[in-house]
Motif scaffolding. Structure first.
Motif, short mmCIF file in Angstrom:
data_model
loop_
_atom_site.label_atom_id
_atom_site.label_comp_id
_atom_site.label_asym_id
_atom_site.label_seq_id
_atom_site.Cartn_x
_atom_site.Cartn_y
_atom_site.Cartn_z
N SER A 266 0.84 -1.20 0.00
CA SER A 266 0.00 0.00 0.00
C SER A 266 0.87 1.24 0.00
N THR A 267 0.27 2.38 -0.30
CA THR A 267 1.03 3.63 -0.24
C THR A 267 1.46 3.94 1.19
N GLU A 268 0.68 3.49 2.16
CA GLU A 268 1.06 3.69 3.56
C GLU A 268 2.36 2.96 3.88
N ALA A 269 2.45 1.68 3.43
CA ALA A 269 3.66 0.90 3.69
C ALA A 269 4.86 1.47 2.94
N LEU A 270 4.64 1.90 1.70
CA LEU A 270 5.73 2.50 0.93
C LEU A 270 6.20 3.80 1.58
N ALA A 271 5.25 4.59 2.07
CA ALA A 271 5.59 5.85 2.73
C ALA A 271 6.44 5.61 3.97
N ASP A 272 6.12 4.55 4.71
CA ASP A 272 6.91 4.22 5.90
C ASP A 272 8.36 3.92 5.53
N GLU A 273 8.56 3.20 4.42
CA GLU A 273 9.92 2.85 4.00
C GLU A 273 10.73 4.07 3.59
#
Length: 224
Positions: free
Chosen positions: A182-189
């Motif tokens: 998700s974009t949330e997981a990508l943003a965290d990285e």
């Protein structure tokens, strides 16, 4: 650090190779790949229109479960192909072992030629090991560390941050169907907010489409 690799995967068992051989083509390109269900993959492929390949001929190749003509663009016939995969390729795609393609991979009668981005050398090494275990010869033609593109700049006019976001999204399966992240997981990285990540991807996608298709490109759809 990402790694750009120009490589050739030599094996008659690779997906779509049987299509090239059965239809006696020099090559074809696939511009999109996405998972449909367990054991099946969607490929959007381009074939030179001078090859004059009928849709029924694609569907008659054993590994192709379904073939649909989508239209024409840039002297290419565009098809949607649903391909049956064996366990090897399902593992490669589902386990994040496969790098992200920078350009449409070229399928030839004896294998695939690709320019890909890998997250690091460990991922590349694991990918090579899986290939060797399954009798796929990996020929590395060039290796470049850092960002892809001409000289010090990413390709297609992307900013370095857009390139980083897009490469991460591709490597994590964001553009597969169904999405594997998700974009949330990508943003965290990337240690940024979700809205910032979404905006980076949107701008990167727009830049690539503008650079590759141009404002005047028109796709001709088949008549009903």
């Amino acid at each position: 650090m990402t790694i750009r690799i120009d490589l050739f995967l030599r094996s008659l068992s690779l997906p779509l190779v049987s299509v090239v051989r059965s239809l006696q083509l020099d090559e074809l390109e696939y511009v999109h790949r996405g998972r449909i269900e367990e054991g099946r993959q969607l490929f959007i492929v381009q074939i030179d229109e001078t090859a004059d390949v009928p849709q029924c001929a694609l569907a008659e190749v054993d590994e192709v479960a379904e073939a649909t003509a989508l239209g024409q663009a840039g002297g290419k016939e565009i098809y949607k192909c649903i391909v049956d995969l064996d366990d090897l390729f399902q593992r490669m795609y589902d386990a994040n072992l496969d790098g992200a393609p920078l350009e449409p991979p070229v399928v030839r009668p004896d294998g695939w030629y690709e320019t890909k981005i890998f997250k690091n050398y460990s991922t590349l090494s694991e990918f090579q090991s899986v290939c060797r275990e399954n009798n796929i010869e990996v020929e590395l033609h060039s290796i470049t560390s850092g960002h892809a593109g001409s000289e010090d700049s990413p390709a297609y006019g992307l900013t370095e941050r857009q390139h980083e976001a897009l490469t991460l999204a591709l490597s994590r399966g964001y553009y597969e169907s169904p999405r594997r992240t998700s974009t949330e997981a990508l943003a965290d990285e990337l240690d940024i907010s979700q809205p910032s990540m979404s905006d980076l991807l949107r701008r990167a996608e727009h830049q690539i489409l503008s650079s590759t298709l141009g404002s005047q490109t028109r796709v001709e759809m088949p008549s009903s």
